[in-house]
Design a protein around this motif. Sequence first.
Motif, PDB file in Angstrom:
ATOM      1  N   SER A   3       0.818  -1.203   0.000  1.00 65.03           N
ATOM      2  CA  SER A   3       0.000   0.000   0.000  1.00 65.03           C
ATOM      3  C   SER A   3       0.850   1.250   0.000  1.00 65.03           C
ATOM      4  O   SER A   3       2.034   1.248   0.276  1.00 65.03           O
ATOM      5  CB  SER A   3      -0.904   0.005   1.235  1.00 65.03           C
ATOM      6  N   ASN A   4       0.202   2.382  -0.269  1.00 70.79           N
ATOM      7  CA  ASN A   4       0.869   3.672  -0.269  1.00 70.79           C
ATOM      8  C   ASN A   4       0.599   4.363   1.054  1.00 70.79           C
ATOM      9  O   ASN A   4      -0.532   4.407   1.534  1.00 70.79           O
ATOM     10  CB  ASN A   4       0.345   4.551  -1.401  1.00 70.79           C
ATOM     11  N   ILE A 276     -11.951  -5.974  -6.775  1.00 70.26           N
ATOM     12  CA  ILE A 276     -12.699  -4.848  -7.342  1.00 70.26           C
ATOM     13  C   ILE A 276     -11.950  -3.541  -7.131  1.00 70.26           C
ATOM     14  O   ILE A 276     -11.858  -2.705  -8.036  1.00 70.26           O
ATOM     15  CB  ILE A 276     -14.105  -4.785  -6.726  1.00 70.26           C
ATOM     16  N   ASP A 277     -11.398  -3.350  -5.927  1.00 68.66           N
ATOM     17  CA  ASP A 277     -10.665  -2.115  -5.642  1.00 68.66           C
ATOM     18  C   ASP A 277      -9.445  -1.970  -6.546  1.00 68.66           C
ATOM     19  O   ASP A 277      -9.173  -0.874  -7.052  1.00 68.66           O
ATOM     20  CB  ASP A 277     -10.230  -2.096  -4.176  1.00 68.66           C
ATOM     21  N   ILE A 280     -10.665  -0.975 -10.104  1.00 70.38           N
ATOM     22  CA  ILE A 280     -11.137   0.410 -10.173  1.00 70.38           C
ATOM     23  C   ILE A 280      -9.981   1.383  -9.973  1.00 70.38           C
ATOM     24  O   ILE A 280      -9.881   2.407 -10.665  1.00 70.38           O
ATOM     25  CB  ILE A 280     -12.232   0.647  -9.112  1.00 70.38           C
ATOM     26  N   ASP A 281      -9.093   1.065  -9.049  1.00 69.14           N
ATOM     27  CA  ASP A 281      -7.993   1.965  -8.706  1.00 69.14           C
ATOM     28  C   ASP A 281      -7.080   2.215  -9.903  1.00 69.14           C
ATOM     29  O   ASP A 281      -6.639   3.352 -10.141  1.00 69.14           O
ATOM     30  CB  ASP A 281      -7.183   1.360  -7.559  1.00 69.14           C
ATOM     31  N   ALA A 282      -6.804   1.170 -10.664  1.00 71.94           N
ATOM     32  CA  ALA A 282      -5.893   1.312 -11.800  1.00 71.94           C
ATOM     33  C   ALA A 282      -6.474   2.204 -12.892  1.00 71.94           C
ATOM     34  O   ALA A 282      -5.729   2.883 -13.605  1.00 71.94           O
ATOM     35  CB  ALA A 282      -5.574  -0.063 -12.379  1.00 71.94           C
ATOM     36  N   ILE A 287      -6.662   6.214  -6.577  1.00 74.41           N
ATOM     37  CA  ILE A 287      -7.274   7.156  -5.637  1.00 74.41           C
ATOM     38  C   ILE A 287      -7.625   6.511  -4.294  1.00 74.41           C
ATOM     39  O   ILE A 287      -8.069   7.204  -3.379  1.00 74.41           O
ATOM     40  CB  ILE A 287      -8.557   7.766  -6.247  1.00 74.41           C
ATOM     41  N   THR A 288      -7.427   5.194  -4.172  1.00 74.05           N
ATOM     42  CA  THR A 288      -7.806   4.502  -2.939  1.00 74.05           C
ATOM     43  C   THR A 288      -6.949   4.965  -1.768  1.00 74.05           C
ATOM     44  O   THR A 288      -5.717   5.029  -1.875  1.00 74.05           O
ATOM     45  CB  THR A 288      -7.667   2.981  -3.101  1.00 74.05           C
TER      46      THR A 288
END
Length: 343
Positions: A3-4, A276-277, A280-282, A287-288
């Motif tokens: 994660s970031n 799913i995240d 969508i994130d890519a 933006i997650t």
Amino acid sequence: MSSNSSPTAAVQLCYEHLNGSCVKTPYSPASRVILYMVYGFGGVLAVFGNLLVMTAILHFKQLHSPTNFLIASLACTDFVLGVTVMPFSMVRSVENCWYFGQSFCALHTCCDVAFCYSSLFHLCFISIDRYIAVTDPLVYPTKFTVSVSCICISISWILPITYSGAVFYTGANENGLEELSSALNCVGGCQIVINQNWVLVHFLSFFIPTFVMLILYCNIFLVARQQAKKIENISSKRESSSDSYKSRVAKRERKAAKTLGITVIAFMISWLPYSIDSLIDAFMGFITLAYIYEICCWCTYYNSAMNPLIYALFYPWFRKAIKVIVSGGVFKNGSASMNLFSE
């Protein structure tokens, strides 16, 4: 699967005395304790739960079957994930920093993806095995042999490890995202970005086995109900007063339906958020928020922790085997040959 760290709270740095250190977003002491407890419980359950399953299957001769070898391999995958990945992910998730070096960051990510997808492939092969066992029980022993089980196990290990190593060690996941990857490259971070092409591959790697599992388990459920009704009809013709027998048949049917329902629901709950995240994130510019991403990751980790309960401990003979292991009965002479299926 890293994660970031959120850069919004520039209060602390991962390395206070180093230039270019990542920004640290600390939790309160109470929150940290709770998070360590939640994540740590998942790691302990994954390690010791799967270790018990492996020990039971390998020790007791009565459990030496192609199906159980596949379950033991699944337990081994989840055990290795619990030992090599989850402890470091726990520190990363709670501390919001990576303190283990950039080289280990790449290895950790590679192992993370490989073992998670290996677990997924094992689950898919187990569903295929159970489908054959229920729909064609007479020829099942000749179809799913030890050799077939070994092939399934080999595919479940080799394919995910090869895929993960090829993607992350060649840098293919960063093609087209070099500037973003460079911007995220700070000291104390383990930020892995994945471009849209490989995110689609990840999603399909999740969706296809999941779709196969759902179709097979639905068919298993329908066939089990039909078989239970046939048994009930045959019994009623032979005995006019067979209420007790019908009750046992109905109980077995409900138990089978419950097992399948728990299996599918637990798997979907664990894997859907992350899959799913990531997709969508890519496509939405990553933006997650960091804590949401970590929750999604730990949902997949917890699937490995729950597998011993769903695939092994749910059944009476496995529970009996684990009682013998925990009590030290495995050290007695002849324990490997004991009958686990007696009432």
